[in-house]
Design a protein around this motif. Structure first.
Motif, PDB file in Angstrom:
ATOM      1  N   LEU A 170       0.828  -1.221   0.000  1.00  0.00           N
ATOM      2  CA  LEU A 170       0.000   0.000   0.000  1.00  0.00           C
ATOM      3  C   LEU A 170       0.859   1.267   0.000  1.00  0.00           C
ATOM      4  N   VAL A 171       1.886   1.227   0.847  1.00  0.00           N
ATOM      5  CA  VAL A 171       2.770   2.406   0.911  1.00  0.00           C
ATOM      6  C   VAL A 171       3.507   2.594  -0.408  1.00  0.00           C
ATOM      7  N   SER A 172       4.017   1.452  -0.951  1.00  0.00           N
ATOM      8  CA  SER A 172       4.758   1.527  -2.215  1.00  0.00           C
ATOM      9  C   SER A 172       3.854   2.080  -3.331  1.00  0.00           C
ATOM     10  N   ALA A 173       2.600   1.613  -3.357  1.00  0.00           N
ATOM     11  CA  ALA A 173       1.668   2.087  -4.387  1.00  0.00           C
ATOM     12  C   ALA A 173       1.447   3.596  -4.251  1.00  0.00           C
ATOM     13  N   THR A 174       1.428   4.042  -3.024  1.00  0.00           N
ATOM     14  CA  THR A 174       1.254   5.488  -2.805  1.00  0.00           C
ATOM     15  C   THR A 174       2.431   6.267  -3.383  1.00  0.00           C
ATOM     16  N   TYR A 175       3.665   5.733  -3.082  1.00  0.00           N
ATOM     17  CA  TYR A 175       4.850   6.391  -3.657  1.00  0.00           C
ATOM     18  C   TYR A 175       4.762   6.422  -5.185  1.00  0.00           C
ATOM     19  N   GLU A 176       4.351   5.268  -5.751  1.00  0.00           N
ATOM     20  CA  GLU A 176       4.268   5.219  -7.219  1.00  0.00           C
ATOM     21  C   GLU A 176       3.251   6.228  -7.738  1.00  0.00           C
ATOM     22  N   ASP A 177       2.086   6.277  -7.046  1.00  0.00           N
ATOM     23  CA  ASP A 177       1.074   7.256  -7.448  1.00  0.00           C
ATOM     24  C   ASP A 177       1.656   8.665  -7.418  1.00  0.00           C
ATOM     25  N   THR A 178       2.374   8.930  -6.337  1.00  0.00           N
ATOM     26  CA  THR A 178       2.942  10.270  -6.170  1.00  0.00           C
ATOM     27  C   THR A 178       3.965  10.565  -7.265  1.00  0.00           C
ATOM     28  N   ASP A 179       4.816   9.572  -7.530  1.00  0.00           N
ATOM     29  CA  ASP A 179       5.820   9.771  -8.587  1.00  0.00           C
ATOM     30  C   ASP A 179       5.158  10.027  -9.941  1.00  0.00           C
ATOM     31  N   ARG A 180       4.115   9.192 -10.238  1.00  0.00           N
ATOM     32  CA  ARG A 180       3.430   9.350 -11.522  1.00  0.00           C
ATOM     33  C   ARG A 180       2.815  10.751 -11.626  1.00  0.00           C
ATOM     34  N   ASP A 181       2.216  11.131 -10.510  1.00  0.00           N
ATOM     35  CA  ASP A 181       1.565  12.440 -10.541  1.00  0.00           C
ATOM     36  C   ASP A 181       2.587  13.552 -10.723  1.00  0.00           C
ATOM     37  N   ARG A 182       3.739  13.383 -10.060  1.00  0.00           N
ATOM     38  CA  ARG A 182       4.791  14.410 -10.191  1.00  0.00           C
ATOM     39  C   ARG A 182       5.281  14.474 -11.631  1.00  0.00           C
ATOM     40  N   ARG A 183       5.493  13.258 -12.214  1.00  0.00           N
ATOM     41  CA  ARG A 183       5.965  13.250 -13.611  1.00  0.00           C
ATOM     42  C   ARG A 183       4.917  13.880 -14.541  1.00  0.00           C
ATOM     43  N   ARG A 184       3.644  13.569 -14.213  1.00  0.00           N
ATOM     44  CA  ARG A 184       2.563  14.116 -15.024  1.00  0.00           C
ATOM     45  C   ARG A 184       2.565  15.653 -14.946  1.00  0.00           C
ATOM     46  N   VAL A 185       2.754  16.122 -13.720  1.00  0.00           N
ATOM     47  CA  VAL A 185       2.754  17.579 -13.516  1.00  0.00           C
ATOM     48  C   VAL A 185       3.940  18.209 -14.240  1.00  0.00           C
ATOM     49  N   ASP A 186       5.109  17.533 -14.083  1.00  0.00           N
ATOM     50  CA  ASP A 186       6.307  18.055 -14.763  1.00  0.00           C
ATOM     51  C   ASP A 186       6.068  18.150 -16.262  1.00  0.00           C
ATOM     52  N   ARG A 187       5.554  17.028 -16.783  1.00  0.00           N
ATOM     53  CA  ARG A 187       5.365  16.968 -18.232  1.00  0.00           C
ATOM     54  C   ARG A 187       4.362  18.041 -18.684  1.00  0.00           C
ATOM     55  N   ALA A 188       3.242  18.102 -17.939  1.00  0.00           N
ATOM     56  CA  ALA A 188       2.217  19.077 -18.309  1.00  0.00           C
ATOM     57  C   ALA A 188       2.767  20.492 -18.214  1.00  0.00           C
ATOM     58  N   THR A 189       3.521  20.749 -17.154  1.00  0.00           N
ATOM     59  CA  THR A 189       4.081  22.093 -16.976  1.00  0.00           C
ATOM     60  C   THR A 189       5.019  22.448 -18.125  1.00  0.00           C
ATOM     61  N   SER A 190       5.862  21.463 -18.462  1.00  0.00           N
ATOM     62  CA  SER A 190       6.827  21.705 -19.531  1.00  0.00           C
ATOM     63  C   SER A 190       6.119  21.926 -20.876  1.00  0.00           C
ATOM     64  N   LEU A 191       5.121  21.063 -21.155  1.00  0.00           N
ATOM     65  CA  LEU A 191       4.405  21.207 -22.421  1.00  0.00           C
ATOM     66  C   LEU A 191       3.628  22.523 -22.473  1.00  0.00           C
ATOM     67  N   MET A 192       3.034  22.827 -21.308  1.00  0.00           N
ATOM     68  CA  MET A 192       2.260  24.059 -21.263  1.00  0.00           C
ATOM     69  C   MET A 192       3.169  25.267 -21.467  1.00  0.00           C
ATOM     70  N   ALA A 193       4.353  25.188 -20.889  1.00  0.00           N
ATOM     71  CA  ALA A 193       5.307  26.292 -21.059  1.00  0.00           C
ATOM     72  C   ALA A 193       5.664  26.447 -22.533  1.00  0.00           C
ATOM     73  N   ALA A 194       5.890  25.266 -23.189  1.00  0.00           N
ATOM     74  CA  ALA A 194       6.227  25.323 -24.622  1.00  0.00           C
ATOM     75  C   ALA A 194       5.068  25.905 -25.423  1.00  0.00           C
ATOM     76  N   GLU A 195       3.859  25.459 -25.029  1.00  0.00           N
ATOM     77  CA  GLU A 195       2.693  25.983 -25.756  1.00  0.00           C
ATOM     78  C   GLU A 195       2.534  27.477 -25.537  1.00  0.00           C
ATOM     79  N   LEU A 196       2.757  27.887 -24.284  1.00  0.00           N
ATOM     80  CA  LEU A 196       2.638  29.312 -23.988  1.00  0.00           C
ATOM     81  C   LEU A 196       3.704  30.108 -24.731  1.00  0.00           C
ATOM     82  N   GLU A 197       4.914  29.506 -24.810  1.00  0.00           N
ATOM     83  CA  GLU A 197       5.997  30.152 -25.536  1.00  0.00           C
ATOM     84  C   GLU A 197       5.601  30.351 -27.003  1.00  0.00           C
ATOM     85  N   GLU A 198       5.016  29.276 -27.551  1.00  0.00           N
ATOM     86  CA  GLU A 198       4.590  29.344 -28.946  1.00  0.00           C
ATOM     87  C   GLU A 198       3.495  30.404 -29.119  1.00  0.00           C
TER      88      GLU A 198
END
Lengths: 382, 640
Positions: B30-58
Motif C-alpha cells: 500500500l505504501v509503495s503504491a502510494t509512492y508510485e502514485d505520487t511519482d506518476r503524478d509528479r511526472r505528469r505535472v512536470d510533463r504538463a508544466t513543460s508542455l504548457m510552457a512550450a505551448e505558452l511560448e509558442e
C-alpha cells in the motif's frame, strides 16, 4: 423511512441486518463488474426482499460509508413509510438511441405525484447528454432527475445495469419516487483546475472529438500523457475537457473521455462537444478535488429537509477519473462528504462513467463528468 | 508519538487484522503504491508544466508575430489614410473622434493637434472656421444641414459650397456598432471641369462661339413665343477659305476663322446669336428684327466686313462670304425648317454668284428637289449604263490628217433624252460620282480606240475631282491593261483649275501618269487663271487653246496675239498646240500661219457616236482639198 446497508463479499455473500418484518420496497446495489456478472447476487436479494424493486449496476469502485472498495458489492435496502416506488427499464443498442431511451423511461414513470427519478444506464453505449435530454423532454419541470452511467473502473470493458433482473449490458434502469412525503436534495461539484491555453474545436461529430486547433485531438492527449498514452482511454481521464460557456464563463461543463480510435485519431467523450466551441484541458489537484466533494455535500445539505439523520440516505456518484487520479487517497473525498453530511447519514455509492444531476437550467437533468454528485433522499413523517 | 499521516493510518488499518496483527507485506504494498502514485503524478505535472510552457511560448511568439503584423497593417492603414485624396474621419458610438487623416484636418482648417483620437467630434466642428465664423461666432447657414446629416442614422451624402468658396462633397456612413465614417472631398475643380465640359458641349472650341446644338436651342427659344417672334436666321459661308487653308496651313486658317468670328460678333446686338456650325460655316440669329431691308442691310455689312483684308502671320488674305437668309414667321416657324431654308438660300447664293446674300424663296425648294431627282437618276444611270461616248477628231495641219479623237461624254436618259455633260457633270463632281463615271469613260474610250488604226490616238478629259478623290494612276493602269491599248495612244486632258489645289499631289500624279507612257494635255488654255507659270510646272505634251481665242482670231487682233504667243511658246518648249472651236477655213488658215500644230472643231466634224467614226475615217477629206467652206458638214448626221 428506514435504510439498511447491504454488503457482499466472495466469502460471505450478502450480509445485512434487515429485520424480517421490515417492508423493504427498494433495494439498490453496486459492485465490481465481475461480481455483478454473478446472477446469484440478484437472486439472493430477490429472495430476501421479495416485495422490493431491485436496481443495480457495475462499477470499478464502490463506496461504503467512509470506505472505498474495488471488490465485492454494496447495497441499501429502503423501506418507505408512504412513498411509493416504480421501476422503468429499457434497452439501448447505440449512443444515438439515448434520447429515445430517455423519452421511453420518462414516459414509463410519468404520474401526477412523481417526486423524483434516479436513473442508471449502460456506461459505454449511452450518450449521457442525450439520455438526460430525453428525460427532460418528457418529465414535468418540477421532477428532479439524478443518476449515473455504470462503470468498469479503468478497464472500459463491460458495464452492467439491471432493474428487477440480473444486471446485463445495454440496459437502462430507473426508479421513480411518488408521493408528497419523499424529500430529495442534490449537490454536485468538481474541483478540477483548468490549465493551458484555450483551444478551438475545429472538427467534431456529436460526442466524437476529431481536431483541436486544426490538430488531431488524440495527438494533443498523447503528447501530454507521454508514456502513459499507452493506457488510453483510462489515462486520458487525468485530463478532462472543460467546455467554455461564453454566456457564463464561470459555469463549468466538463466532459470525460470514454474511448479513443487511434487509426482515426479521434476521441469519444461522454457527451457532445460542438464544433467551433472553445475548450480547455483540466487537471486535478488532490486537495481541490476533495474540496470539490465537500462542496457537493454542502450543496446537497443546503437543500435538505430537516429530518432525523438516521432517516437520510446519501447516494454518492463520483467519477472514475477522480478515482484514478486520487488512488488510495480517494477516501479523502468520501470522508470529506461524510464530514459534511454527518456520520449518521447512510452513504453508499460508486465511481461512474458520468453523473446525472438536476441542472441549474430549465432541464430536469444534465450530464456531468468528473464531479462528485450526491443525491440525498429522506421522508417526512406521514 | 507523532501523529500518523491520514493515508498511512488508513493503510495501517487495512494491514491490521481484527486480532491486531500487522500484515507488513500488505502495508508495504500500500505504501509503495502510494509512492508510485505520487511519482506518476509528479511526472505528469512536470510533463504538463513543460508542455504548457512550450505551448505558452509558442503562443507568445504567435502573439508577437501578430503584433508585428498588426503594426505593419497599422502603418499600411495610416499610409493609405494619409495618401487618400479625401478627408476621412471615424467617430465612435459615444461621439468621439476615433480616426482621421491629415486631409480631414486640412479640409476643416483645424490643426492636427485638435484632431487627437478621443476628441468630442462636435467640439472639433465648433473649432472649425468652416462651420463657425471665428470672429462673430455665427454658425454658417450650410452647417445645420451638415450637422443634421452627422446625427442621422442613415447613409447619406451632400454637396456644399463653403464660406471660402470650396465645393465639398461629404458622405456619411453610419456604422453597425454605432458611430459613423465620413469622407470629405474637395470637388471645386471637378465642378469647374463639369462646367467647362458643359460649355464645350455647346460651344465651338476654336472660336468659343455657340455650336450647332446651342444655335438650335437659341432658335427654339426665339421661336417659342406665342405668337412666334419675328427673327431671321442667316447662314454665312466663307468663300476661298479652303484656298487659305491649303496654301497657308491650318494654323493660319484657324486664326482666320477666329478673326471672322470676332468680326461677325461685332455686327450683331447682345440678344442675337453668332454660331459656328463647323468648317467655314457660321450662322446668326437676329431676334426681333423688323422687315426685309434691315436684314438685307446686315447681310451686306456681314459680307463687307468679312471681305476686308486680314493680316495673318505676315500674309494679307482676302476672302469673301455668301449669305443665305430665312425669316420667321414668313418662311417657317419651326427651327428645323428655318435651318433648312437658310441652308437652301445659302446654296442658292453660292451657286449664283459668290459674295452675295440670298433670301429664301419657295422655288429654291423646288430647285433642290429637282437636283435631288437628278441625283437619283444619275445614280441609276451608272448602274444601268445609260452613258455613251461621242468622238470629235483633232486634225494635224501639216499634213492634213486625223491624229485622234477626243472622247466626249453623253447621257442618254430614258426620261430626259440625250443630255450634254455641262448639265450633269457639275452635280456628278459635287457628289463624287464623277469617279466611277470617269473610270467608265476611260475604259470605254480605250476599248474603242483599240478598233481604230494604230496611229489614231484617243483623248479623255479628267475632272479635278478624280484627282482629289480617286486613284487616277491606278485607274489608267487598269484601263490600259484591261483593253490592251498602248499607252502612247492615250492622252489625258486636264484643265488649269486642277493645278490650283493640292498642287504637289496633283503634279506627283501627273508624273506617275507620264511614267506610264500616256500623254498629258492642258485643256481650255487661256480661260482660267491663264498663268503661263502652269506650263513650267509640268512638261505638258499638248496645249489646247480655248475656242474663245479661235473664234476671234480673224476679228480681234488681241486673240491673234494670244494665239501667236501660245503657239510660239509651244514651239520653243516642244509642246504640241491644238486650237479648239475651228469653224471656218479662214480660221484654219490663220492658225496654220501661226504655226499651230493641230485643230479641232465643227469645220472638220461635230462629235459623233462611235458607230460613225469608221465612216468618218474612210471618207476623210481635208477641207482645203475640197475647196468648200465647211466640207466636213456633209458627213454630220444631226448630232451635237
Amino acid at each position: 423511512m428506514k435504510t439498511y446497508e447491504l454488503c457482499w463479499n466472495s466469502q460471505n455473500g450478502w450480509r445485512h441486518s434487515v429485520p424480517d418484518a421490515e417492508p423493504i420496497t427498494l433495494v439498490l446495489y453496486f459492485g465490481a463488474t465481475e461480481t455483478m456478472k454473478d446472477a446469484s447476487l440478484y437472486a439472493r436479494l430477490q429472495t430476501d426482499f421479495p416485495r422490493a424493486q431491485i436496481l443495480g449496476c457495475s462499477t470499478g469502485t464502490h463506496i461504503r460509508g467512509r470506505v472505498v472498495e474495488d471488490d465485492g458489492a454494496i447495497g441499501v435496502a429502503i423501506s418507505f413509510e408512504s412513498t411509493r416506488v416504480r421501476v422503468a427499464a429499457a434497452s439501448i443498442g447505440a449512443a444515438d438511441q439515448s434520447f429515445a431511451c430517455g423519452v421511453n423511461i420518462g414516459t414509463q414513470l410519468l404520474a401526477n405525484d412523481l417526486a423524483a427519478v434516479f436513473v442508471l444506464s449502460d456506461g459505454l453505449t449511452t450518450d449521457g447528454a442525450g439520455l438526460a435530454a430525453g428525460l427532460s423532454c418528457v418529465l414535468p419541470a418540477a421532477v428532479p432527475v439524478s443518476g449515473a452511467l455504470a462503470a468498469d473502473g479503468a478497464r472500459f470493458g463491460t458495464t452492467l445495469v439491471g432493474a428487477n433482473e440480473a444486471p446485463g449490458t445495454g440496459r437502462i434502469a430507473a426508479f421513480g419516487l411518488y408521493g408528497s412525503s419523499v424529500r430529495c436534495s442534490f449537490g454536485s461539484a468538481g474541483g478540477w483546475d483548468r490549465f493551458g491555453p484555450l483551444r478551438r474545436v475545429t472538427a467534431s461529430r456529436g460526442n466524437i472529438l476529431l481536431e483541436l486547433d486544426g490538430e488531431p485531438a488524440l495527438d494533443l492527449y498523447e503528447r501530454y500523457l507521454g508514456e502513459e498514452a499507452s493506457g488510453l482511454p483510462a489515462t486520458g481521464l487525468h485530463y478532462p475537457l472543460n467546455i467554455l460557456n461564453t454566456g457564463d464563463p464561470d459555469a463549468q461543463l466538463v466532459r470525460t473521455l470514454l474511448g479513443v480510435d487511434r487509426p482515426a485519431r479521434s476521441m469519444t467523450f461522454a457527451g457532445a462537444i460542438a464544433e467551433g466551441s472553445t475548450v480547455q484541458l483540466m487537471r486535478g489537484c488532490h486537495e481541490r478535488l476533495v474540496d470539490g466533494a465537500a462542496l457537493a455535500a454542502h450543496r446537497a445539505l443546503d437543500k435538505r429537509v430537516s429530518a432525523p439523520h438516521e432517516d437520510r440516505l446519501a447516494l454518492l456518484v463520483s467519477c472514475v477519473g477522480r478515482r484514478l487520479l486520487m488512488g488510495q487517497r480517494c477516501e479523502d473525498e468520501i470522508e470529506a462528504v461524510n464530514a459534511v453530511l454527518g456520520a449518521q447519514t447512510l452513504q453508499i455509492g460508486f465511481y461512474s462513467y458520468g453523473e446525472i444531476t438536476p441542472g441549474n437550467g430549465p432541464e430536469n437533468c444534465e450530464l456531468q463528468n468528473q464531479t462528485m454528485t450526491i443525491t440525498c433522499i429522506s421522508e417526512t413523517a406521514a | 508519538m507523532t501523529a500518523q499521516h491520514k493515508l498511512f493510518a488508513r493503510q495501517l488499518a487495512k494491514a491490521t487484522s481484527t486480532l491486531g496483527q500487522i500484515d507488513l507485506e500488505l502495508l508495504g504494498e500500500l505504501v509503495s503504491a502510494t509512492y508510485e502514485d505520487t511519482d506518476r503524478d509528479r511526472r505528469r505535472v512536470d510533463r504538463a508544466t513543460s508542455l504548457m510552457a512550450a505551448e505558452l511560448e509558442e503562443l507568445v511568439q504567435r502573439r508577437e508575430a501578430l503584433v508585428d503584423e498588426l503594426s505593419v497593417q497599422q502603418h499600411r492603414l495610416e499610409a493609405a489614410l494619409e495618401n487618400m485624396s479625401q478627408g476621412l474621419c471615424m467617430v465612435d458610438a459615444c461621439g468621439n473622434l476615433a480616426v482621421c487623416n491629415g486631409n480631414f484636418a486640412d479640409m476643416l482648417r483645424v490643426s492636427a493637434d485638435a484632431c487627437a483620437a478621443g476628441t468630442v467630434f462636435f467640439d472639433l466642428l465648433s473649432r472649425s472656421p468652416v462651420f463657425e465664423n471665428p470672429q462673430s461666432g455665427a454658425i454658417q447657414r450650410y452647417a445645420t444641414e451638415y450637422f443634421l446629416m452627422t446625427c442621422s442614422n442613415r447613409r447619406s451624402s451632400l454637396q456644399q459650397t463653403w464660406v471660402d468658396g470650396r465645393v465639398v462633397s461629404i458622405s456619411h456612413q453610419p456604422l453597425p456598432a454605432g458611430g459613423f465614417i465620413q469622407t470629405f472631398e474637395d470637388v471645386t475643380e471637378l465642378r469647374r471641369a463639369d462646367a467647362r465640359i458643359a460649355h464645350m458641349a455647346l460651344h465651338d472650341p476654336l472660336t468659343d462661339l455657340p455650336n450647332r446644338v446651342l444655335l438650335y436651342r437659341h432658335l427654339q427659344e426665339a421661336l417659342s413665343g406665342q405668337p412666334p417672334a419675328r427673327c431671321a436666321l442667316l447662314y454665312v459661308d466663307l468663300d476661298r477659305f479652303k484656298t487659305v487653308n491649303d496654301t497657308l496651313g491650318h494654323a493660319t486658317g484657324d486664326e482666320l476663322l477666329q478673326q471672322v468670328a470676332v468680326r461677325l460678333s461685332g455686327q450683331v446686338r447682345a440678344q442675337d446669336t453668332v454660331a459656328r456650325l463647323g468648317g467655314d460655316e457660321f450662322a446668326l440669329i437676329l431676334r426681333s428684327c423688323a422687315g426685309h431691308d434691315p436684314i438685307a442691310a446686315l447681310a451686306d455689312r456681314l459680307i463687307s466686313c468679312i471681305s476686308r483684308p486680314y493680316e495673318l502671320n505676315g500674309h494679307e488674305v482676302v476672302i469673301g462670304a455668301s449669305v443665305g437668309i430665312a425669316t420667321a414667321p414668313e418662311h417657317a416657324s419651326e427651327p428645323g425648317e428655318l435651318i433648312r431654308f437658310a441652308d437652301l438660300a445659302l446654296y442658292s447664293a453660292k451657286s449664283a454668284d459668290r459674295g452675295h446674300y440670298c433670301f429664301f424663296e419657295p422655288e429654291m425648294e423646288e430647285s433642290m428637289r429637282d437636283r435631288r431627282t437628278l441625283e437619283l437618276e444619275l445614280r441609276r444611270a451608272i448602274t444601268h449604263e445609260e452613258f455613251e461616248l461621242h468622238y470629235q477628231p483633232f486634225i494635224n495641219l501639216k499634213p492634213h490628217r486625223i491624229n485622234g479623237f477626243e472622247a466626249l461624254l453623253r447621257w442618254r436618259s430614258p426620261t430626259r433624252g440625250l443630255i450634254a455633260p455641262d448639265e450633269f457633270v457639275p452635280l456628278a463632281e459635287e457628289l463624287g460620282l464623277i469617279v466611277p463615271i470617269g473610270e467608265w469613260v476611260l475604259r470605254q474610250a480605250c476599248r474603242h480606240a483599240m478598233e481604230w488604226a494604230e496611229h489614231i490616238r484617243v483623248a479623255v478629259n479628267l475632272s479635278p475631282v478624280q484627282f482629289h478623290r480617286g486613284d487616277v494612276a491606278g485607274m489608267v493602269r487598269r484601263a490600259l491593261k484591261e483593253t490592251g491599248l498602248s499607252p502612247h495612244r492615250l492622252e489625258l486632258e486636264v484643265t488649269e483649275s486642277l493645278l490650283l489645289q493640292n498642287t504637289d499631289t496633283v503634279l506627283l500624279t501627273l508624273h506617275q501618269l507620264r511614267a506610264i507612257g500616256v500623254s498629258i494635255a492642258m485643256d481650255d488654255f487661256g480661260t482660267g487663271y491663264s498663268s503661263l507659270s502652269y506650263l513650267t510646272m509640268f512638261p505638258f505634251d499638248r496645249i489646247k487653246i480655248d475656242r474663245a481665242f479661235t473664234s476671234g482670231i480673224d476679228q480681234r487682233p488681241e486673240s491673234l496675239a494670244v494665239i501667236r504667243a501660245v503657239t510660239g511658246m509651244c514651239t520653243s518648249l516642244g509642246i504640241v498646240s491644238t486650237a479648239e472651236g475651228v469653224e471656218t477655213v479662214t480660221q484654219m488658215r490663220l492658225l496654220d500661219a501661226e504655226q499651230c500644230d493641230e485643230v479641232q472643231g465643227f469645220l472638220f466634224s461635230r462629235p459623233k457616236p462611235k458607230c460613225d467614226i469608221e465612216v468618218l475615217l474612210a471618207s476623210w477629206n481635208p477641207p482645203e482639198s475640197t475647196g468648200t467652206a465647211l466640207p466636213a458638214e456633209k458627213v454630220v448626221k444631226g448630232v451635237l
